[in-house]
Design a protein around this motif. Structure first.
Motif, PDB file in Angstrom:
ATOM      1  N   ASP A  46      18.379  53.070  21.386  1.00 60.23           N
ATOM      2  CA  ASP A  46      17.714  53.166  22.675  1.00 60.23           C
ATOM      3  C   ASP A  46      16.784  51.960  22.816  1.00 60.23           C
ATOM      4  OD1 ASP A  46      15.943  53.810  24.799  1.00 60.23           O
ATOM      5  OD2 ASP A  46      16.257  55.940  24.480  1.00 60.23           O
ATOM      6  N   PRO A  47      16.865  51.186  23.909  1.00 58.18           N
ATOM      7  CA  PRO A  47      15.997  50.014  24.064  1.00 58.18           C
ATOM      8  C   PRO A  47      14.509  50.344  23.970  1.00 58.18           C
ATOM      9  CG  PRO A  47      17.742  49.981  25.700  1.00 58.18           C
ATOM     10  CD  PRO A  47      17.825  51.327  25.017  1.00 58.18           C
ATOM     11  N   GLU A  48      14.151  51.600  24.229  1.00 60.22           N
ATOM     12  CA  GLU A  48      12.754  52.015  24.135  1.00 60.22           C
ATOM     13  C   GLU A  48      12.270  52.024  22.690  1.00 60.22           C
ATOM     14  OE1 GLU A  48      10.093  55.860  25.628  1.00 60.22           O
ATOM     15  OE2 GLU A  48      12.153  56.130  24.941  1.00 60.22           O
ATOM     16  N   GLY A  96      15.581  54.530  27.617  1.00 58.64           N
ATOM     17  CA  GLY A  96      16.648  53.691  28.136  1.00 58.64           C
ATOM     18  C   GLY A  96      16.237  52.308  28.590  1.00 58.64           C
ATOM     19  N   GLU A  97      14.943  51.971  28.504  1.00 54.69           N
ATOM     20  CA  GLU A  97      14.471  50.651  28.932  1.00 54.69           C
ATOM     21  C   GLU A  97      13.512  50.082  27.886  1.00 54.69           C
ATOM     22  OE1 GLU A  97      15.540  49.010  31.460  1.00 54.69           O
ATOM     23  OE2 GLU A  97      16.654  50.582  32.497  1.00 54.69           O
ATOM     24  N   ARG A  98      13.404  48.748  27.835  1.00 55.83           N
ATOM     25  CA  ARG A  98      12.511  48.104  26.870  1.00 55.83           C
ATOM     26  C   ARG A  98      11.037  48.216  27.273  1.00 55.83           C
ATOM     27  NH1 ARG A  98      12.432  43.726  23.669  1.00 55.83           N
ATOM     28  NH2 ARG A  98      11.556  42.411  25.307  1.00 55.83           N
ATOM     29  N   HIS A  99      10.764  48.194  28.586  1.00 57.19           N
ATOM     30  CA  HIS A  99       9.375  48.234  29.058  1.00 57.19           C
ATOM     31  C   HIS A  99       8.566  47.148  28.346  1.00 57.19           C
ATOM     32  CE1 HIS A  99      10.097  51.943  31.307  1.00 57.19           C
ATOM     33  NE2 HIS A  99      10.791  52.350  30.262  1.00 57.19           N
ATOM     34  N   TRP A 100       8.901  45.910  28.640  1.00 52.48           N
ATOM     35  CA  TRP A 100       8.449  44.764  27.859  1.00 52.48           C
ATOM     36  C   TRP A 100       7.131  44.153  28.337  1.00 52.48           C
ATOM     37  CZ3 TRP A 100       8.254  40.322  30.886  1.00 52.48           C
ATOM     38  CH2 TRP A 100       8.958  40.379  32.104  1.00 52.48           C
TER      39      TRP A 100
END
Length: 405
Positions: A254-256, A289-293
């Motif tokens: 998961d990118p998270e 589902g997201e990196r939240h970078w």
């Protein structure tokens, strides 16, 4: 019920114009240009044991006797659905195993910590608009070993930073109030284990110890200290590339999932649920589902975009920095921001981009033979400190040297 299961492993080497054509050639489509250079198929047989209830067993026997009714088929399909769901959950748990291990480590580390509330400071009230101190932490790479850097050295250097932060704040307070502290965690606080080949020879501790023991110990010592000298602490944390897990297969996660984020989150839970300390708050962007970078931190009317910096080109490529920064300000990032602060490159510098200032943080790490050989670069260990006026923005900034000077 017992039986056999067969795993078919097929390896192919395909020559084709692009990935799409290669996939179609591998699947046997003759109307796509390309050819299969090597095709190896391996079948692995293993025993399985499934436990069905009596009704499901009877339905399976009836199905095998070719006397199946609609009801029997329904019972059998329900059992298959449950079996496949269990298999999916099992595989998911295997992928999440590393994360669960870190949570267990954090729980063990925090269970013996004194959770007594920290006494609020008495700060002398002076005339003038109060400013906010900003402590910037980046690229600790906790667990990394160089000729003069290790987890123990990092802990000592963050203590040096803490004392200099308090000393400079007292100097500032002789002129105007400084009540609050913002802490910016810019990623690569942990070192990871599979970021590059041979990394296992260059770390003194794995993720368990980095995120579950040593990381919390260093951050808690810092937070507990500054809570005695500031009325409120606000922490904003973004992830770095060294916090990723999974080695070359990290894209399967998961990118998270990021160990920087897990360390930040464990600190938030500890101070919110354990200490029940209302004077420290956290902003840690996350979501499945997201990196939240990135994150935006706001102090009065001043706001800054916080990123790790692996999105940026190497230092010195002004055009690349300009293109990214102006694209983000032009709407690619919907939130408003004035300046940008990043880490990643282990050397401090800043540049003016339009009406914005882009700042790059140094690292507590010092002697680095890789940077010496391939980049002809060696930076003194340092971390950044700023003071921000609620209307005028950054009023002054310091490079806090951490090599004993």
């Amino acid at each position: 019920m017992s039986g056999q299961t067969y795993s078919v492993i097929r390896k192919q080497i395909v020559k084709a114009k692009n990935m799409a054509h290669a996939r179609m050639v591998a699947e046997g489509y003759n109307d796509y240009p390309g050819q299969v250079l090597h095709d190896d198929c391996k079948i692995i047989e293993s025993d399985i044991e499934e436990i069905w209830d009596e009704e499901e067993q009877e339905a399976e026997i009836v199905l095998n006797s070719n006397e199946a009714k609609a009801e029997d088929q329904s019972i059998f399909l329900r059992s298959e659905n449950r079996r496949l769901a269990k298999s999916v959950e099992k595989n998911k748990n295997i992928k999440d195993e590393a994360v669960y291990a870190i949570y267990e480590a954090a729980y063990s580390a925090f269970s013996s910590v004194d959770t007594a509330p920290i006494k609020s400071p008495i700060i002398k009230h002076l005339p003038g608009a109060p400013e906010t101190a900003v402590a910037v932490f980046a690229d600790w790479q906790l667990g990394k070993i160089t000729p003069d850097y290790s987890s123990e050295v990092l802990a000592e250097r963050i203590e040096i930073y803490t004392q200099k932060l308090l000393e400079i704040t007292e100097i500032q307070r002789k002129h105007h109030p400084v009540k609050n502290l913002h802490v910016w965690l810019l990623g690569d606080i942990v070192e990871g284990e599979e970021i590059f080949p041979g990394q296992s020879h260059l770390i003194d501790s794995g993720l368990y110890r980095q995120v579950g023991i040593n990381g919390p110990a260093i951050l808690m010592k810092f937070f507990d200290t500054v809570l005695q000298h500031f009325e409120h602490i606000h922490v904003t944390g973004v992830i770095g590339n060294h916090g990723a897990v999974g080695g070359r297969g990290r894209k399967q996660h998961d990118p998270e999932t990021n160990m920087d984020r897990l360390l930040y989150k464990s600190m938030e839970i500890f101070y919110k649920e354990g200490r029940k300390e209302p004077r420290i708050t956290f902003n840690i962007p996350d979501g499945r589902g997201e990196r939240h970078w990135y994150a935006i931190d706001t102090i009065g009317s001043y706001n800054s975009l916080l990123i790790h910096g692996d999105q940026m080109p190497a230092p010195g490529q002004y055009h690349g920095y300009y293109k990214r920064a102006m694209g983000w300000k032009d709407g690619a990032i919907p939130e408003d921001f004035e300046d940008i602060f990043m880490g990643h490159y282990h050397q401090q510098f800043k540049m003016t981009i339009g009406s914005s200032i882009l700042r790059v943080s140094g690292s507590p790490e010092s002697y680095n033979t890789y940077a010496q050989e391939y980049f002809s670069s060696m930076s003194r260990p340092c971390q950044h400190l700023m003071f921000v006026h609620p209307e005028n923005g950054v009023t002054c900034e310091y490079s806090i040297w951490l090599d004993g000077v």
